[in-house]
Motif scaffolding. Sequence first.
Motif, PDB file in Angstrom:
ATOM      1  N   GLU A  17     -19.464 -13.197 -18.963  1.00 23.60           N
ATOM      2  CA  GLU A  17     -18.466 -13.648 -17.700  1.00 23.60           C
ATOM      3  C   GLU A  17     -17.408 -12.432 -17.968  1.00 23.60           C
ATOM      4  O   GLU A  17     -16.441 -12.409 -17.256  1.00 23.60           O
ATOM      5  N   ARG A  18     -17.239 -11.678 -19.253  1.00 30.53           N
ATOM      6  CA  ARG A  18     -16.154 -11.161 -19.690  1.00 30.53           C
ATOM      7  C   ARG A  18     -15.966  -9.760 -18.560  1.00 30.53           C
ATOM      8  O   ARG A  18     -16.972  -9.176 -17.835  1.00 30.53           O
ATOM      9  N   PRO A  19     -14.726  -9.479 -18.043  1.00 34.58           N
ATOM     10  CA  PRO A  19     -14.711  -8.539 -17.111  1.00 34.58           C
ATOM     11  C   PRO A  19     -15.261  -7.338 -17.323  1.00 34.58           C
ATOM     12  O   PRO A  19     -15.518  -7.002 -18.678  1.00 34.58           O
ATOM     13  N   ASN A  20     -15.683  -6.500 -16.233  1.00 30.44           N
ATOM     14  CA  ASN A  20     -16.406  -5.212 -16.498  1.00 30.44           C
ATOM     15  C   ASN A  20     -15.404  -4.000 -17.376  1.00 30.44           C
ATOM     16  O   ASN A  20     -16.100  -3.494 -18.276  1.00 30.44           O
ATOM     17  N   GLY A  21     -14.274  -4.132 -17.215  1.00 34.03           N
ATOM     18  CA  GLY A  21     -13.361  -3.179 -17.855  1.00 34.03           C
ATOM     19  C   GLY A  21     -13.798  -1.877 -17.516  1.00 34.03           C
ATOM     20  O   GLY A  21     -14.099  -1.537 -16.438  1.00 34.03           O
ATOM     21  N   SER A  22     -13.692  -0.822 -18.828  1.00 31.73           N
ATOM     22  CA  SER A  22     -14.346   0.261 -18.465  1.00 31.73           C
ATOM     23  C   SER A  22     -15.450   0.417 -18.485  1.00 31.73           C
ATOM     24  O   SER A  22     -16.190  -0.616 -18.879  1.00 31.73           O
ATOM     25  N   TYR A  23     -16.007   1.651 -18.509  1.00 28.71           N
ATOM     26  CA  TYR A  23     -17.757   1.905 -18.620  1.00 28.71           C
ATOM     27  C   TYR A  23     -17.905   1.567 -20.106  1.00 28.71           C
ATOM     28  O   TYR A  23     -19.028   1.178 -20.428  1.00 28.71           O
ATOM     29  N   ALA A  24     -17.133   1.834 -20.995  1.00 29.49           N
ATOM     30  CA  ALA A  24     -17.294   1.442 -22.547  1.00 29.49           C
ATOM     31  C   ALA A  24     -17.534  -0.021 -22.645  1.00 29.49           C
ATOM     32  O   ALA A  24     -18.418  -0.530 -23.279  1.00 29.49           O
ATOM     33  N   ASP A  25     -16.522  -0.728 -21.874  1.00 30.14           N
ATOM     34  CA  ASP A  25     -16.762  -2.030 -22.126  1.00 30.14           C
ATOM     35  C   ASP A  25     -18.037  -2.709 -21.731  1.00 30.14           C
ATOM     36  O   ASP A  25     -18.353  -3.763 -22.193  1.00 30.14           O
ATOM     37  N   THR A  26     -18.410  -2.318 -20.305  1.00 32.67           N
ATOM     38  CA  THR A  26     -19.578  -2.815 -19.466  1.00 32.67           C
ATOM     39  C   THR A  26     -20.952  -2.378 -20.396  1.00 32.67           C
ATOM     40  O   THR A  26     -21.671  -3.147 -20.697  1.00 32.67           O
ATOM     41  N   LEU A  27     -20.954  -1.427 -21.091  1.00 30.11           N
ATOM     42  CA  LEU A  27     -21.993  -0.736 -22.213  1.00 30.11           C
ATOM     43  C   LEU A  27     -22.134  -1.566 -23.112  1.00 30.11           C
ATOM     44  O   LEU A  27     -23.213  -1.957 -23.644  1.00 30.11           O
ATOM     45  N   VAL A  28     -20.961  -1.771 -24.069  1.00 30.86           N
ATOM     46  CA  VAL A  28     -20.907  -2.438 -25.339  1.00 30.86           C
ATOM     47  C   VAL A  28     -21.522  -3.904 -24.974  1.00 30.86           C
ATOM     48  O   VAL A  28     -22.279  -4.506 -25.459  1.00 30.86           O
ATOM     49  N   ARG A  29     -20.827  -4.416 -23.958  1.00 32.60           N
ATOM     50  CA  ARG A  29     -21.314  -5.836 -23.713  1.00 32.60           C
ATOM     51  C   ARG A  29     -22.602  -5.881 -23.423  1.00 32.60           C
ATOM     52  O   ARG A  29     -23.405  -6.818 -23.760  1.00 32.60           O
ATOM     53  N   GLN A  30     -23.267  -4.823 -22.503  1.00 27.75           N
ATOM     54  CA  GLN A  30     -24.825  -4.905 -22.138  1.00 27.75           C
ATOM     55  C   GLN A  30     -25.661  -4.669 -23.576  1.00 27.75           C
ATOM     56  O   GLN A  30     -26.330  -5.352 -23.458  1.00 27.75           O
ATOM     57  N   TYR A  31     -25.115  -3.909 -24.584  1.00 27.96           N
ATOM     58  CA  TYR A  31     -25.940  -3.636 -25.570  1.00 27.96           C
ATOM     59  C   TYR A  31     -26.092  -4.780 -26.429  1.00 27.96           C
ATOM     60  O   TYR A  31     -26.918  -5.312 -26.819  1.00 27.96           O
ATOM     61  N   LEU A  32     -24.765  -5.567 -26.583  1.00 28.28           N
ATOM     62  CA  LEU A  32     -24.768  -6.479 -27.622  1.00 28.28           C
ATOM     63  C   LEU A  32     -25.533  -7.742 -26.931  1.00 28.28           C
ATOM     64  O   LEU A  32     -26.371  -8.432 -27.858  1.00 28.28           O
TER      65      LEU A  32
END
Lengths: 94, 251
Positions: B86-101
């Motif tokens: 549920e963490r906000p998307n932030g930048s593309y980096a935030d979205t990708l790190v969230r997705q990867y973890l």
Amino acid sequence: MSKEWPLWEVFIRSQHGLAHKHVGSLHAPDAEMAINNARDVYTRRNEGVGIWVVRAADVASSSPGDKGPLFEPSQSKVYRHPTFFPMPEEVKNL
Amino acid sequence: MLDDQFEFLLRLGDNALVLSQRLCEWVGKGPALEEDMALANTALDLLGQARLWLTLAGEVEGAGRGEDRLAHGRDAHEFRNLLIVERPNGSYADTLVRQYLFDEWHHRVLDALKRSSDGRVAAIAEKAAKEVAYHLRRSADLVVRLGDGSAESARRMQAALDELWMYTGEMFAADGVDEVMEAHGVCASVASLREEWLADVGATLAEARLAMPAPDAWMQKGGKQGRHTEHMGYLLAEMQFLQRAYPGQQW
């Protein structure tokens, strides 16, 4: 370095036994990502069993201006078409 | 046992549903057309998985709630997703790190669920695992590229990783529900997935030249039990708007 990713041409093999067919193009920084992107952009509707990508810059092309000399001579040579043989029903994809 | 199974299925379904909703927020705004479509594809995969899990949850509950009622008729405290999704998307980096973890954890969970004693769970896991294997392949690839990319991309990826790390502990923290499910052979022990997860995340981060935060750092928790962050209400307000305004409306 250019900021734009290079262009790649995408070829999808739709089923085993058929040839890869050009389906479009996309941008990607390298071949690996081009294949991933091709999967995401061009195989969303169950189109493929195989993907080729080729850098658009590496495709050598005939010139539209050469259409006459290249293709016209074959138009009058109907005997080159194998249309004089009956084709068995069972032969597919020929 | 049935209550626990319902909770367990909600967790699986809500993880997929909430992350899908987050990824949908990128549609039309991705950094490149190809990335935009890739995220939308991932979101659609997850939405399909959420439907299967929530439908099964509704059957197990036996109160006549289907996938739609469960998705659109529950408030934040009734959701059982991990906080990280549920963490906000932030930048593309935030979205990708969230997705990867998340992907590194998700594919392990599904892999173990393929051997579930519950045939319905195993069947859904079998289908979902194939999709998630691709999600992981893609997110891991991009983490390496951007971690080991420009100075700016590396800085953003490291900041995203440091920010999101405290939301990973919850993935491996078992509670009563997990223990009952494990005892019935429905799922493997959640804690047992941690070591492999740490090893693989560590290998990817090393390749990406990113510094891995301490595995024993302080961790957030509560999502699985329905205690969510302040972002959850806003996410649901958008996702559930139509069914709240026009209850029972059909497509």
